[in-house]
Motif scaffolding. Structure first.
Motif, PDB file in Angstrom:
ATOM      1  N   GLN A   5     -19.690  54.380  43.646  1.00  0.00           N
ATOM      2  CA  GLN A   5     -19.478  52.945  43.860  1.00  0.00           C
ATOM      3  C   GLN A   5     -18.238  52.767  44.720  1.00  0.00           C
ATOM      4  OE1 GLN A   5     -19.159  51.128  39.931  1.00  0.00           O
ATOM      5  NE2 GLN A   5     -21.385  50.865  39.849  1.00  0.00           N
ATOM      6  N   LYS A   6     -18.378  51.997  45.792  1.00  0.00           N
ATOM      7  CA  LYS A   6     -17.210  51.748  46.637  1.00  0.00           C
ATOM      8  C   LYS A   6     -16.828  50.275  46.556  1.00  0.00           C
ATOM      9  CE  LYS A   6     -15.143  50.389  50.515  1.00  0.00           C
ATOM     10  NZ  LYS A   6     -15.317  49.269  51.449  1.00  0.00           N
ATOM     11  N   TYR A   7     -15.564  50.001  46.281  1.00  0.00           N
ATOM     12  CA  TYR A   7     -15.092  48.623  46.202  1.00  0.00           C
ATOM     13  C   TYR A   7     -14.128  48.344  47.354  1.00  0.00           C
ATOM     14  CZ  TYR A   7     -17.252  48.419  41.637  1.00  0.00           C
ATOM     15  OH  TYR A   7     -18.172  48.437  40.621  1.00  0.00           O
ATOM     16  N   VAL A  39     -12.226  53.533  46.527  1.00  0.00           N
ATOM     17  CA  VAL A  39     -11.629  52.209  46.716  1.00  0.00           C
ATOM     18  C   VAL A  39     -10.922  52.052  48.050  1.00  0.00           C
ATOM     19  CG1 VAL A  39     -11.321  51.782  44.258  1.00  0.00           C
ATOM     20  CG2 VAL A  39      -9.499  52.909  45.548  1.00  0.00           C
ATOM     21  N   SER A  40     -10.871  50.792  48.500  1.00  0.00           N
ATOM     22  CA  SER A  40     -10.052  50.394  49.647  1.00  0.00           C
ATOM     23  C   SER A  40      -8.689  49.951  49.135  1.00  0.00           C
ATOM     24  CB  SER A  40     -10.663  49.190  50.355  1.00  0.00           C
ATOM     25  OG  SER A  40     -11.786  49.536  51.091  1.00  0.00           O
ATOM     26  N   ALA A  41      -7.771  49.760  50.052  1.00  0.00           N
ATOM     27  CA  ALA A  41      -6.489  49.141  49.728  1.00  0.00           C
ATOM     28  C   ALA A  41      -6.707  47.663  49.445  1.00  0.00           C
ATOM     29  CB  ALA A  41      -5.535  49.315  50.903  1.00  0.00           C
ATOM     30  N   MET A  42      -5.736  47.012  48.802  1.00  0.00           N
ATOM     31  CA  MET A  42      -5.839  45.566  48.589  1.00  0.00           C
ATOM     32  C   MET A  42      -6.020  44.879  49.938  1.00  0.00           C
ATOM     33  SD  MET A  42      -2.932  44.728  45.755  1.00  0.00           S
ATOM     34  CE  MET A  42      -2.799  45.652  44.214  1.00  0.00           C
ATOM     35  N   GLN A  45      -3.566  44.675  53.011  1.00  0.00           N
ATOM     36  CA  GLN A  45      -2.496  45.663  52.849  1.00  0.00           C
ATOM     37  C   GLN A  45      -2.395  46.612  54.049  1.00  0.00           C
ATOM     38  OE1 GLN A  45      -0.164  45.596  50.796  1.00  0.00           O
ATOM     39  NE2 GLN A  45       0.809  47.587  51.136  1.00  0.00           N
ATOM     40  N   THR A  46      -3.564  47.063  54.526  1.00  0.00           N
ATOM     41  CA  THR A  46      -3.530  48.004  55.658  1.00  0.00           C
ATOM     42  C   THR A  46      -2.910  47.335  56.887  1.00  0.00           C
ATOM     43  OG1 THR A  46      -5.476  49.074  54.731  1.00  0.00           O
ATOM     44  CG2 THR A  46      -4.939  49.623  56.995  1.00  0.00           C
ATOM     45  N   ASP A  47      -3.222  46.048  57.093  1.00  0.00           N
ATOM     46  CA  ASP A  47      -2.605  45.323  58.213  1.00  0.00           C
ATOM     47  C   ASP A  47      -1.094  45.244  58.036  1.00  0.00           C
ATOM     48  OD1 ASP A  47      -4.975  44.705  59.606  1.00  0.00           O
ATOM     49  OD2 ASP A  47      -5.412  43.098  58.180  1.00  0.00           O
ATOM     50  N   GLY A  72      -1.903  52.746  50.850  1.00  0.00           N
ATOM     51  CA  GLY A  72      -2.590  51.556  50.331  1.00  0.00           C
ATOM     52  C   GLY A  72      -3.691  51.916  49.359  1.00  0.00           C
ATOM     53  N   GLU A  73      -4.478  52.913  49.703  1.00  0.00           N
ATOM     54  CA  GLU A  73      -5.605  53.319  48.862  1.00  0.00           C
ATOM     55  C   GLU A  73      -5.144  54.156  47.660  1.00  0.00           C
ATOM     56  OE1 GLU A  73      -6.013  52.711  52.032  1.00  0.00           O
ATOM     57  OE2 GLU A  73      -7.951  51.709  52.193  1.00  0.00           O
ATOM     58  N   ARG A  74      -3.983  54.808  47.806  1.00  0.00           N
ATOM     59  CA  ARG A  74      -3.458  55.562  46.648  1.00  0.00           C
ATOM     60  C   ARG A  74      -3.074  54.589  45.551  1.00  0.00           C
ATOM     61  NH1 ARG A  74      -0.946  60.935  48.678  1.00  0.00           N
ATOM     62  NH2 ARG A  74      -0.116  61.070  46.581  1.00  0.00           N
ATOM     63  N   GLY A 134     -10.087  55.846  49.184  1.00  0.00           N
ATOM     64  CA  GLY A 134     -10.914  55.881  50.386  1.00  0.00           C
ATOM     65  C   GLY A 134     -10.066  56.008  51.638  1.00  0.00           C
ATOM     66  N   PHE A 135     -10.743  56.132  52.805  1.00  0.00           N
ATOM     67  CA  PHE A 135     -10.084  55.969  54.109  1.00  0.00           C
ATOM     68  C   PHE A 135      -9.179  57.136  54.487  1.00  0.00           C
ATOM     69  CE2 PHE A 135      -6.354  53.430  56.079  1.00  0.00           C
ATOM     70  CZ  PHE A 135      -6.882  53.368  57.355  1.00  0.00           C
ATOM     71  N   GLN A 136      -9.133  58.187  53.667  1.00  0.00           N
ATOM     72  CA  GLN A 136      -8.188  59.262  53.976  1.00  0.00           C
ATOM     73  C   GLN A 136      -8.750  60.632  53.688  1.00  0.00           C
ATOM     74  OE1 GLN A 136      -5.125  59.554  50.547  1.00  0.00           O
ATOM     75  NE2 GLN A 136      -5.691  57.407  50.665  1.00  0.00           N
ATOM     76  N   ARG A 149     -10.221  52.163  60.910  1.00  0.00           N
ATOM     77  CA  ARG A 149     -10.349  50.935  60.131  1.00  0.00           C
ATOM     78  C   ARG A 149     -11.730  50.833  59.478  1.00  0.00           C
ATOM     79  NH1 ARG A 149      -6.400  47.227  60.449  1.00  0.00           N
ATOM     80  NH2 ARG A 149      -7.110  46.932  58.308  1.00  0.00           N
ATOM     81  N   GLY A 150     -11.724  50.361  58.240  1.00  0.00           N
ATOM     82  CA  GLY A 150     -12.976  50.227  57.508  1.00  0.00           C
ATOM     83  C   GLY A 150     -13.492  51.559  56.974  1.00  0.00           C
ATOM     84  N   GLY A 151     -12.667  52.598  57.064  1.00  0.00           N
ATOM     85  CA  GLY A 151     -13.120  53.959  56.785  1.00  0.00           C
ATOM     86  C   GLY A 151     -13.470  54.284  55.341  1.00  0.00           C
ATOM     87  N   SER A 152     -13.151  53.402  54.405  1.00  0.00           N
ATOM     88  CA  SER A 152     -13.483  53.710  53.005  1.00  0.00           C
ATOM     89  C   SER A 152     -14.986  53.809  52.778  1.00  0.00           C
ATOM     90  CB  SER A 152     -12.923  52.642  52.070  1.00  0.00           C
ATOM     91  OG  SER A 152     -11.542  52.580  52.199  1.00  0.00           O
TER      92      SER A 152
HETATM   93  N1  ASP Z   1      -8.022  49.857  54.094  1.00  0.00           N
HETATM   94  C1  ASP Z   1      -8.658  50.339  55.284  1.00  0.00           C
HETATM   95  C2  ASP Z   1      -8.816  49.204  56.269  1.00  0.00           C
HETATM   96  O1  ASP Z   1      -8.472  48.085  55.984  1.00  0.00           O
HETATM   97  C3  ASP Z   1      -9.963  51.015  55.010  1.00  0.00           C
HETATM   98  C4  ASP Z   1     -11.024  50.149  54.383  1.00  0.00           C
HETATM   99  O2  ASP Z   1     -10.767  49.082  53.856  1.00  0.00           O
HETATM  100  O3  ASP Z   1     -12.182  50.562  54.402  1.00  0.00           O
HETATM  101  O4  ASP Z   1      -9.279  49.413  57.348  1.00  0.00           O
END
Ligand code: ASP
Ligand code: MG
Length: 401
Positions: A5-7, A39-42, A45-47, A72-74, A134-136, A149-152
């Motif tokens: 499950q990915k959130y 999971v993704s970061a909040m 947060q990544t921005d 962020g994802e940690r 995720g994302f790492q 970006r969006g890599g989770s």
């Molecule tokens: N946190 C990262 C981003 O905003 C990865 C993701 O959300 O999938 O791009």
């Protein structure tokens, strides 16, 4: 049964939402499934983190950028593990390194090369819920990398593929894939099942639910994907092999892309190698050409029309400058839109394209360019008719029924 499950960031937006995610994960756990959560970061947060790295330098060292971005994802993975533990569930968070996500060494846009699943598998056998950042990942040189970006989503699909999971669920704030953008057509319907290929065509044209790279990866590894909302109990949309879709609609969706510009080169010398020269020059500058139409030559001259991303128009103008002397004219038009109908059923039905042309003709919408593939018909039209075209096509193929 094993589910990944990915959130996404909105679902993990604050502690209260993370608690909501924990509740949902437990709901699945109670049905007896093994679960890996990615999971993704909040959200945002990544921005924020990217902004911090740019405070000091326009071009910060990318190794350090990845160290910052991966935090962020940690944070969210560990918080979710804490939330699950406090509910009496064995849970553990793993960073990309901990989860064995091995990538190449390209910082900020690394590619996953292999997943060493041993640790995750061991933990699942001990009845842990494994929560992965995720994302790492981790480069061959041992350095922390991020996936772009969006890599989770990619992390989740890759883990599901490597573990041969029965299902990979992608939770976001939308409840699935729609027959068209509901902001344009209120009667748009949620699609229950769609094939990987249709999803790829719809996504590349603006149905922004999933990263295209993740759909490609899911197709390659044959991972059944579900996109659904973490805020409702709706079943979402299943993205799967075409063979698993019994009722194949002729048209599954109408997509709109307003980010293209048209380039028209008139009176080009009609000789071997000319297209190679023009498109070679554009490719050398990494300009992404999409639709191409060349007219039949007359008196040794021909016209070539094509589309590029709007954002690359200035760059294209520069590249094409050197052809100005040898062609009649080069015109640029960014007031265009690409409307496409997509459906696997087209393969076995005739008259699908002509219905689209008739529908637009009835509204007096002129079609400037047409391109087709096995499962798609795309048309370039005047930008000001974009929404009207989407609505009338949506109705013509009875997608509102
Ligand atoms: N946190 C990262 C981003 O905003 C990865 C993701 O959300 O999938 O791009
Ligand atoms: Mg995301």
């Amino acid at each position: 049964m094993l589910v990944v499950q990915k959130y996404g960031g909105t679902s993990m937006g604050d502690c209260q939402r993370i608690q909501n995610v924990a509740n949902r994960v437990m709901q699945t756990k109670r049905t007896g499934k093994s679960i890996v959560v990615v999971v993704s970061a909040m959200s945002g947060q990544t921005d924020t983190l990217i902004g911090w790295t740019k405070y000091f330098s326009k071009l910060p060292n990318e190794r350090e950028v990845d160290m910052v971005l991966s935090s962020g994802e940690r944070v969210t993975s560990a918080l979710l593990a804490i939330a699950l533990e406090s509910m009496g569930q064995k849970a553990i968070s793993l960073s990309g390194r901990g989860a064995g996500i091995l990538t190449d060494n390209t910082h900020t846009k690394a590619r996953i090369e292999h997943i060493d699943t041993k640790k995750i598998t061991d933990l699942l056998l001990q009845d842990y819920i494994v929560v992965v950042s995720g994302f790492q990942g981790i480069g061959q040189n041992g350095e922390v990398t991020t996936l772009g970006r969006g890599g989770s989503d990619l992390s989740a699909v890759a883990i599901a593929g490597a573990l041969k999971a029965d299902l990979c669920e992608i939770y976001t704030d939308v409840d699935g894939v729609y027959t068209t953008d509901p902001r344009i057509e209120k009667k748009a319907k949620k699609i229950d099942r769609i094939s990987y290929d249709e999803m790829l065509e719809l996504a590349s044209m603006g149905a922004k639910v999933l990263l295209n790279r993740s759909v490609e990866l899911a197709k390659k590894w044959n991972v059944p994907l579900v996109t659904r909302s973490s805020f409702t109990q709706d079943q979402g949309t299943l993205i799967t092999m075409e063979e698993n879709i019994m009722e194949k609609p002729i048209v599954s969706g109408v997509a709109l892309d307003k980010n293209q510009a048209r380039v028209s080169i008139a009176d080009v010398d009609d000789r071997p190698g000319i297209a190679a020269e023009i498109f070679g020059a554009l490719a050398d500058d990494n300009i992404n050409v999409d639709m191409i139409v060349q007219t039949i030559g007359r008196d040794g001259r021909t016209d070539i029309d094509f589309t590029i991303p709007k954002t690359e128009e200035e760059q294209a103008k520069k590249v094409l400058e050197k052809f100005l002397n040898s062609v009649g004219s080069i015109d640029y038009d960014c007031e265009i839109a690409k409307v496409s109908i997509v459906g696997v059923g087209m393969k076995s039905h005739s008259g699908v394209a002509s219905t689209a042309f008739k529908t637009l003709a009835k509204e007096n919408i002129n079609i400037m360019m047409i391109s087709t593939s096995e499962i798609k018909v795309s048309m370039i039209i005047d930008l000001k008719y974009a929404e009207l075209a989407v609505r009338t096509l949506h109705c013509a193929y009875e997608l509102d029924k």
